[in-house]
Scaffold this motif. Structure first.
Motif, PDB file in Angstrom:
ATOM      1  N   THR A   1      -5.216  13.848 -19.873  1.00 16.80           N
ATOM      2  CA  THR A   1      -5.544  14.687 -18.778  1.00 16.80           C
ATOM      3  C   THR A   1      -5.726  16.040 -19.285  1.00 16.80           C
ATOM      4  O   THR A   1      -4.796  16.610 -19.831  1.00 16.80           O
ATOM      5  N   LEU A   2      -6.885  16.628 -19.195  1.00 11.81           N
ATOM      6  CA  LEU A   2      -7.076  18.125 -19.527  1.00 11.81           C
ATOM      7  C   LEU A   2      -6.524  18.702 -18.446  1.00 11.81           C
ATOM      8  O   LEU A   2      -6.826  18.798 -17.350  1.00 11.81           O
ATOM      9  N   VAL A   3      -5.336  19.628 -18.742  1.00 13.16           N
ATOM     10  CA  VAL A   3      -4.742  20.360 -17.795  1.00 13.16           C
ATOM     11  C   VAL A   3      -5.258  21.877 -17.393  1.00 13.16           C
ATOM     12  O   VAL A   3      -5.471  22.098 -16.364  1.00 13.16           O
ATOM     13  N   SER A   4      -5.353  22.439 -18.496  1.00 15.57           N
ATOM     14  CA  SER A   4      -5.625  23.881 -18.351  1.00 15.57           C
ATOM     15  C   SER A   4      -6.369  24.437 -19.724  1.00 15.57           C
ATOM     16  O   SER A   4      -6.137  23.737 -20.791  1.00 15.57           O
ATOM     17  N   ALA A   5      -7.056  25.597 -19.720  1.00 17.64           N
ATOM     18  CA  ALA A   5      -7.367  26.230 -20.584  1.00 17.64           C
ATOM     19  C   ALA A   5      -7.408  27.891 -20.454  1.00 17.64           C
ATOM     20  O   ALA A   5      -7.822  28.141 -19.404  1.00 17.64           O
ATOM     21  N   ALA A   6      -7.199  28.690 -21.456  1.00 17.42           N
ATOM     22  CA  ALA A   6      -6.969  30.098 -21.190  1.00 17.42           C
ATOM     23  C   ALA A   6      -7.426  30.578 -22.373  1.00 17.42           C
ATOM     24  O   ALA A   6      -7.034  30.241 -23.607  1.00 17.42           O
ATOM     25  N   THR A   7      -8.165  31.997 -22.534  1.00 22.78           N
ATOM     26  CA  THR A   7      -8.242  32.585 -23.707  1.00 22.78           C
ATOM     27  C   THR A   7      -6.988  33.444 -24.239  1.00 22.78           C
ATOM     28  O   THR A   7      -5.955  33.507 -23.677  1.00 22.78           O
ATOM     29  N   ALA A   8      -7.230  33.905 -25.507  1.00 26.79           N
ATOM     30  CA  ALA A   8      -5.762  34.693 -25.846  1.00 26.79           C
ATOM     31  C   ALA A   8      -5.328  35.676 -25.057  1.00 26.79           C
ATOM     32  O   ALA A   8      -4.266  36.112 -25.069  1.00 26.79           O
ATOM     33  N   ASP A   9      -6.208  36.333 -24.379  1.00 26.95           N
ATOM     34  CA  ASP A   9      -5.915  37.354 -23.373  1.00 26.95           C
ATOM     35  C   ASP A   9      -5.355  36.919 -22.010  1.00 26.95           C
ATOM     36  O   ASP A   9      -5.069  38.022 -20.911  1.00 26.95           O
ATOM     37  N   GLY A  10      -5.309  35.767 -21.971  1.00 30.62           N
ATOM     38  CA  GLY A  10      -4.699  35.149 -20.776  1.00 30.62           C
ATOM     39  C   GLY A  10      -5.612  34.777 -19.479  1.00 30.62           C
ATOM     40  O   GLY A  10      -5.393  34.164 -18.549  1.00 30.62           O
ATOM     41  N   ASN A  11      -7.031  34.951 -19.829  1.00 31.93           N
ATOM     42  CA  ASN A  11      -7.913  34.524 -18.780  1.00 31.93           C
ATOM     43  C   ASN A  11      -8.367  33.129 -18.914  1.00 31.93           C
ATOM     44  O   ASN A  11      -8.351  32.344 -19.544  1.00 31.93           O
ATOM     45  N   ALA A  12      -8.188  32.513 -17.547  1.00 31.07           N
ATOM     46  CA  ALA A  12      -8.069  31.032 -17.254  1.00 31.07           C
ATOM     47  C   ALA A  12      -9.592  30.655 -17.206  1.00 31.07           C
ATOM     48  O   ALA A  12     -10.391  31.393 -16.576  1.00 31.07           O
ATOM     49  N   LEU A  13      -9.955  29.552 -18.049  1.00 31.38           N
ATOM     50  CA  LEU A  13     -11.269  28.875 -18.020  1.00 31.38           C
ATOM     51  C   LEU A  13     -11.208  27.810 -16.961  1.00 31.38           C
ATOM     52  O   LEU A  13     -10.421  27.219 -16.636  1.00 31.38           O
TER      53      LEU A  13
END
Length: 148
Positions: free
Chosen positions: A117-129
């Motif tokens: 399951t794909l749970v989460s994704a975030a950029t290096a500066d912490g912005n959630a995608l």
């Protein structure tokens, strides 16, 4: 000469009127554009033998100018919580490898099942995608059939 002046005047009036009209490209609405998202390239069931490994590809809708940390989990016959893979800067995909150790299938069974399951994704500066194009994380799962 008189005809030339009249012709030029009519041409100028025509062009000035056509400049005032809005064309079909003037009324596009970009206020509800699709945000950047991460998704699995395929959610089709995958079969992996014990002692082997399988690959799962995560993809971005559009490249981003920083790395993206993707968090996924595997549950079921194989439990791998909080697994991560990084999508490099300016890249669109990254591949996660899931190894299935020998002994996952408990006798007398000949197969076992797990779910990635794909749970989460975030950029290096912490912005959630966003997860998936429709922001529906429940659709970003892959069933893994484990065989002997």
């Amino acid at each position: 000469m008189k005809k030339l002046i009249i012709l030029l005047s009519l041409t100028a009036v025509f062009f000035l009127q056509s400049c005032e009209k809005k064309g079909p490209g003037d009324n596009y609405d970009f206020s509800n554009s699709l945000p950047a998202y991460v998704a699995l390239t395929s959610t089709a069931t995958k079969t992996i033998k014990e002692g082997a490994s399988g690959t799962f590809t995560f993809t971005l809708r559009t490249s981003i100018q920083q790395t993206v940390k993707v968090t996924y989990k595997v549950e079921g016959a194989l439990n791998l919580p909080n697994q991560t893979v990084t999508i490099a800067r300016d890249a669109l995909t990254s591949v996660a490898t899931v190894a299935v150790p020998v002994g996952v299938i408990v006798a007398p069974a000949t197969t076992a099942t797990a779910t990635l399951t794909l749970v989460s994704a975030a950029t290096a500066d912490g912005n959630a995608l966003t997860i998936g194009s429709k922001n529906d994380a429940s659709s970003q799962k892959v069933t893994i059939n484990i065989t002997k």
